[in-house]
Design a protein around this motif. Structure first.
Motif, PDB file in Angstrom:
ATOM      1  N   ASN A  57      40.622 -11.244 -35.463  1.00  0.00           N
ATOM      2  CA  ASN A  57      39.972 -10.028 -35.965  1.00  0.00           C
ATOM      3  C   ASN A  57      39.440  -9.189 -34.811  1.00  0.00           C
ATOM      4  OD1 ASN A  57      38.655  -8.135 -37.620  1.00  0.00           O
ATOM      5  ND2 ASN A  57      36.756  -9.336 -37.551  1.00  0.00           N
ATOM      6  N   THR A  98      37.303  -6.596 -33.446  1.00  0.00           N
ATOM      7  CA  THR A  98      36.105  -5.884 -33.894  1.00  0.00           C
ATOM      8  C   THR A  98      36.169  -4.418 -33.470  1.00  0.00           C
ATOM      9  OG1 THR A  98      34.896  -6.382 -31.856  1.00  0.00           O
ATOM     10  CG2 THR A  98      34.750  -7.998 -33.649  1.00  0.00           C
ATOM     11  N   ASP A  99      35.320  -3.612 -34.094  1.00  0.00           N
ATOM     12  CA  ASP A  99      35.255  -2.189 -33.729  1.00  0.00           C
ATOM     13  C   ASP A  99      34.881  -2.028 -32.256  1.00  0.00           C
ATOM     14  OD1 ASP A  99      35.880  -1.521 -36.313  1.00  0.00           O
ATOM     15  OD2 ASP A  99      33.806  -1.129 -36.925  1.00  0.00           O
ATOM     16  N   GLU A 100      34.015  -2.928 -31.767  1.00  0.00           N
ATOM     17  CA  GLU A 100      33.592  -2.854 -30.368  1.00  0.00           C
ATOM     18  C   GLU A 100      34.783  -3.043 -29.432  1.00  0.00           C
ATOM     19  OE1 GLU A 100      30.308  -4.949 -27.389  1.00  0.00           O
ATOM     20  OE2 GLU A 100      31.257  -6.142 -28.968  1.00  0.00           O
ATOM     21  N   GLN A 110      38.003  -2.696 -30.134  1.00  0.00           N
ATOM     22  CA  GLN A 110      38.950  -1.589 -30.289  1.00  0.00           C
ATOM     23  C   GLN A 110      38.478  -0.345 -29.547  1.00  0.00           C
ATOM     24  OE1 GLN A 110      40.815  -1.008 -34.210  1.00  0.00           O
ATOM     25  NE2 GLN A 110      39.776  -2.856 -34.903  1.00  0.00           N
ATOM     26  N   SER A 111      37.175  -0.091 -29.586  1.00  0.00           N
ATOM     27  CA  SER A 111      36.652   1.090 -28.884  1.00  0.00           C
ATOM     28  C   SER A 111      36.780   0.926 -27.375  1.00  0.00           C
ATOM     29  CB  SER A 111      35.190   1.337 -29.269  1.00  0.00           C
ATOM     30  OG  SER A 111      34.347   0.297 -28.810  1.00  0.00           O
ATOM     31  N   TYR A 112      36.607  -0.300 -26.887  1.00  0.00           N
ATOM     32  CA  TYR A 112      36.772  -0.554 -25.454  1.00  0.00           C
ATOM     33  C   TYR A 112      38.227  -0.349 -25.032  1.00  0.00           C
ATOM     34  CZ  TYR A 112      32.169  -2.244 -23.980  1.00  0.00           C
ATOM     35  OH  TYR A 112      30.839  -2.326 -23.627  1.00  0.00           O
ATOM     36  N   GLU A 156      46.172  -5.092 -26.650  1.00  0.00           N
ATOM     37  CA  GLU A 156      45.723  -5.741 -27.883  1.00  0.00           C
ATOM     38  C   GLU A 156      46.413  -7.078 -28.111  1.00  0.00           C
ATOM     39  OE1 GLU A 156      46.161  -5.204 -32.695  1.00  0.00           O
ATOM     40  OE2 GLU A 156      45.919  -3.378 -31.497  1.00  0.00           O
ATOM     41  N   GLU A 209      37.491 -14.005 -33.275  1.00  0.00           N
ATOM     42  CA  GLU A 209      37.271 -12.633 -32.833  1.00  0.00           C
ATOM     43  C   GLU A 209      37.335 -12.571 -31.313  1.00  0.00           C
ATOM     44  OE1 GLU A 209      33.611 -11.131 -34.333  1.00  0.00           O
ATOM     45  OE2 GLU A 209      34.357 -10.907 -36.392  1.00  0.00           O
TER      46      GLU A 209
END
Length: 399
Positions: free
Chosen positions: A16, A18-20, A22-24, A51, A65
């Motif tokens: 999974n 995380t948004d964190e 993905q933003s990085y 990714e 994660e």
């Protein structure tokens, strides 16, 4: 090491992001051009490459994660392919990542990739591989269809980038079928064969070389009195008495690092002195500093008594004999990479001249922890031992 493809794909798909994280990823790849490449924005391909490697590292470390550490290791993998050559020589029989020194600026190389044109054979082979992967994932009904499609796109982008990297590295601007075959094999090796320790080692060597503590550690000096005490210590005597066993190690142990015990003590003492805020170790500091220095080894599960036990020293030296081909060359490349990164990080071309002994001491301590953390029954030094030792060396320097 061979990993089950089905289990690996399941691990990749269940990870999974995380948004964190993905933003990085978006933040890191945003520095590169959004020029079109292979029918999509170039940064999209880069993001998918990062990714999938990040998901793989997380899976290998049994995490659901990915962490920032996993992401940094994935970025170091991208940097490895972009900054070095001959990585395409990886094989399933020898799946380790060779820690070569950089031969080019990775950012400039990555920025040049959109100029590569994918040949028709490359495109055809990528599509064929993608279709086979899709059929495999559908057959086993791994995750949802949308998740499977996303993994498929990530794989396609990774094949695309590695094909282009291979092509550009060899001075060509139009990819061939052989470039895809290389890309396909390399990704399979990473997914199903490369040990997790290799990814961690890529980051460890960068962290060591760029550590803000390293110049402080290197600046610690020894008084003549300290040196005299060290040269008359039990460790020095055992090192001299049993140094013959290092002869069996061939070129695994560089000449400048052969005083493994005393050079390790010197570096550990420099680390301890830096921890204490001392920039010169006097004779009167010998007992206090060396005791603290040797206790640092407990952080990496090595008994400090190894410096006093004759049998332990003999065993440690014997385990430095190469158990596979290429160990000496691998250590030499690792050392050159470390030196290059240190010079780049400090911005001082004279740093290694001013601190000529720091890298040999680091190599000595690397060999000590590589051998010292092996099972007493192990037959000799392997590539994976050096990688593990590098990770432990980073822990000693950074903590």
């Amino acid at each position: 090491m061979t990993r089950n493809p089905l289990e690996t794909y399941e691990g990749l798909l269940s990870s999974n992001l995380t948004d964190e994280i993905q933003s990085y990823i978006v933040k890191v790849i945003s520095r590169y051009s959004d020029a079109d490449f292979a029918d999509e924005e170039f940064s999209t391909h880069l993001g998918r490459f990062v990714e999938i490697v990040c998901r793989l590292i997380s899976h290998l470390n049994r995490r659901k994660e990915p962490t920032l550490t996993d992401l940094m290791q994935a970025m170091d993998v991208l940097d490895h392919f972009a900054s070095t050559t001959r990585w395409w020589n990886m094989a399933r029989s020898s799946p380790g990542i060779i820690l070569r020194p950089a031969t080019r600026d990775p950012r400039e190389f990555i920025r040049s990739i959109p100029s590569v044109r994918l040949g028709s054979e490359t495109i055809s082979r990528i599509k064929g591989a993608s279709d086979r992967l899709s059929s495999f994932l559908d057959e086993h009904e791994i995750a949802s269809s949308s998740t499977r499609e996303h993994l498929q796109r990530c794989m396609m982008s990774t094949w695309t980038l590695l094909s282009a990297f291979c092509c550009k590295s060899q001075g060509r601007n139009v990819s061939s079928e052989s470039d895809f075959e290389t890309a396909y094999d390399i990704l399979r090796i990473l997914l199903f064969h490369t040990p997790s320790v290799d990814f961690a080692a890529l980051s460890a060597i960068r962290i060591i070389a760029t550590s803000s503590r390293l110049p402080q550690i290197a600046d610690v000096n020894f008084s003549p009195g300290f040196e005299k005490k060290l040269e008359s210590s039990t460790a020095a005597r055992l090192e001299t008495t049993h140094g013959e066993y290092l002869g069996d190690a061939g070129d695994t142990v560089p000449r400048a690092s052969r005083a493994i015990l005393t050079n390790s003590i010197r570096l550990l003492a420099q680390i301890e002195a830096a921890n204490l805020g001392i920039d010169r170790i006097e004779e009167s500091d010998y007992d206090t500093v060396t005791m603290g220095a040797l206790s640092l080894l407990e952080r990496v599960r090595i008994d400090p008594e190894v410096f006093l036990d004759e049998n332990a020293v003999v065993g440690l030296f014997r385990r430095l004999r190469p158990a596979e081909e290429g160990i000496g060359e691998g250590l030499a490349l690792l050392t050159r990479k470390l030196e290059s990164l240190i010079v780049d990080s400090t911005g001082n071309r004279n740093f290694l001249l001013q601190h000529a002994r720091v890298v040999p001491r680091m190599v000595a301590l690397l060999l000590l922890v590589s051998s010292g953390t092996k099972s007493p029954e192990d037959d000799g030094l392997r590539d994976i031992d050096l990688k593990r030792g590098l990770i432990l060396l980073e822990k000693l320097i950074s903590d």
